[in-house]
Design an enzyme around this catalytic site. Structure first.
Site, mmCIF file in Angstrom:
data_model
loop_
_atom_site.group_PDB
_atom_site.id
_atom_site.type_symbol
_atom_site.label_atom_id
_atom_site.label_comp_id
_atom_site.label_asym_id
_atom_site.label_seq_id
_atom_site.Cartn_x
_atom_site.Cartn_y
_atom_site.Cartn_z
ATOM 1 N N GLY A 111 0.823 -1.204 0.000
ATOM 2 C CA GLY A 111 0.000 0.000 0.000
ATOM 3 C C GLY A 111 0.854 1.249 0.000
ATOM 4 N N PHE A 112 0.205 2.379 -0.047
ATOM 5 C CA PHE A 112 0.891 3.669 -0.154
ATOM 6 C C PHE A 112 1.866 3.890 0.994
ATOM 7 C CE2 PHE A 112 0.057 8.444 0.624
ATOM 8 C CZ PHE A 112 1.215 8.818 -0.033
ATOM 9 N N ILE A 113 1.389 3.845 2.217
ATOM 10 C CA ILE A 113 2.253 4.079 3.373
ATOM 11 C C ILE A 113 3.156 2.889 3.624
ATOM 12 C CG2 ILE A 113 2.266 4.522 5.869
ATOM 13 C CD1 ILE A 113 -0.428 6.011 5.445
ATOM 14 N N TYR A 169 -15.752 3.997 8.806
ATOM 15 C CA TYR A 169 -14.299 3.823 8.753
ATOM 16 C C TYR A 169 -13.658 4.282 10.059
ATOM 17 C CZ TYR A 169 -9.486 5.291 7.801
ATOM 18 O OH TYR A 169 -8.132 5.519 7.890
ATOM 19 N N LYS A 191 -11.662 2.155 13.210
ATOM 20 C CA LYS A 191 -10.321 2.495 13.684
ATOM 21 C C LYS A 191 -10.320 2.777 15.187
ATOM 22 C CE LYS A 191 -7.526 2.232 10.185
ATOM 23 N NZ LYS A 191 -6.365 1.312 10.243
#
Length: 339
Positions: A13-15, A155, A159
């Site tokens: 993924g991006f991170i 979402y 979290k």
């Protein structure tokens, strides 16, 4: 001395990609798990992973984080020193249409991770949360010690739930856990559902961009390289349960567990229209703006207090949006072969 091993979930993924590359550059071994799902074009994840696989210390594992026993097997086989859990279903707006994906990846996936950490304890487990957990809070900058009981999207709710889940495991089983809340992350290799891609591609294609809340939005834009540097430094800031239950003022350390939550942000509220201006400047074109109302689940502003991050690591992210936008647009132009 044996090479330290870090397990990174969501590594393509991006991170996760940027963090894995940083760790590999330091000479660490990385076991990277990612399912390469089609939430966005899997070819971007494939390209990120191809870059990581050029380093022989990177091991790729393609699997769903919520698959029963998969993480347990990885923990048992590799005995990671540190675990960074980034795998999750992302996106505020998508959570309105497909909440089950968030239940499975975010809740069940985190449960599988915590069970594996319970059985084969790493020195430190770090888990990604989000600034979205601050929800309807209006006092800014957001501080880790603020009450966070008013999430505005499913979402964000998942979290916040992972924060509570990890705290219970830290208390019951002594597993050191740091939750990090990141803010609006951007930079090269970013997702195509994120604002920098949407703005940049629209400018290059001559299409209008959608500007929500009529542009009256502020975000703590955090450059991805700064973010992963903060994660890397937090890896060595292992929380310890206080013997007498006393927590220093301003610290989010739990009085009953080796558990802490830390903001990672730029510490600055930037107007959305100023960020668009930085993209326009880097792209060399003006955007036609379609002004729209705020979307369900979204909040008008986010802004991090990064005092605790600085106290724990000595580090404060500092890349300006002008510099960060230029870096992103240069990558976008190259990766997508924009003439």
């Amino acid at each position: 001395m044996a090479r330290r091993t870090v397990l990174v979930t969501g590594a393509a993924g991006f991170i996760g990609f940027h963090l894995s590359r940083l760790l590999l550059d330091e000479g660490l071994s990385v076991v990277g798990l990612d399912n390469h799902n089609d939430y966005y074009d899997p070819r971007l994840k494939d390209a990120r992973e191809a870059d990581l696989l050029r380093n022989s210390n990177y091991l790729s594992v393609k699997a769903n984080v919520e698959e029963q026993g998969r993480l347990m097997g990885l923990f048992e086989a590799h005995r990671p020193d540190v675990v960074v859990h980034l795998a999750a279903q992302a996106g505020v707006r998508y959570s309105i249409d497909n909440p089950r994906a968030y239940t499975e990846a975010n809740l069940l996936g985190t449960f599988e991770l915590l069970e594996a950490a319970r059985a084969f304890p790493p020195r430190h487990t770090l888990i990604a949360s989000t600034s979205s957990v601050y929800g309807a809070n209006t006092a800014m900058p957001y501080r880790e010690t603020d009450k966070v009981d008013s999430q505005m999207s499913y979402y964000a709710a998942t979290k916040k739930a992972t924060e509570a889940m990890s705290h219970s495991y830290a208390h019951l089983f002594g597993c050191p856990v740091t939750m990090f809340r990141f803010f609006t992350v951007y930079g090269p290799w970013g997702r195509p559902d994120m604002a920098p891609y949407l703005f940049t591609s629209a400018i290059f294609d001559g299409r209008p961009i959608k500007v929500f809340n009529h542009g009256d939005m502020q975000r703590d834009f955090t450059y991805v390289v700064d973010l992963v540097r903060g994660i890397r430094l937090l890896m060595d800031a292992i929380p310890e349960r206080p013997d007498d239950g006393t927590v220093p003022e301003g610290d989010s350390l739990s009085p009953v567990a080796p558990w802490r939550v830390v903001n990672i942000g730029n510490g600055e509220a930037v107007k959305l229209l100023d960020f668009i201006g930085a993209i326009e400047q880097a792209a060399g074109g003006k955007a036609e703006k379609q002004m729209l109302p705020i979307q369900p689940g979204d909040v008008p502003a986010t802004w991090a207090d990064t005092t605790l991050l600085r106290q724990l690591t000595g580090y404060t992210p500092k890349t300006s949006v002008i510099e960060g936008a230029r870096s992103y647009v240069d990558w976008h132009r190259d990766y997508y072969a924009v003439n």
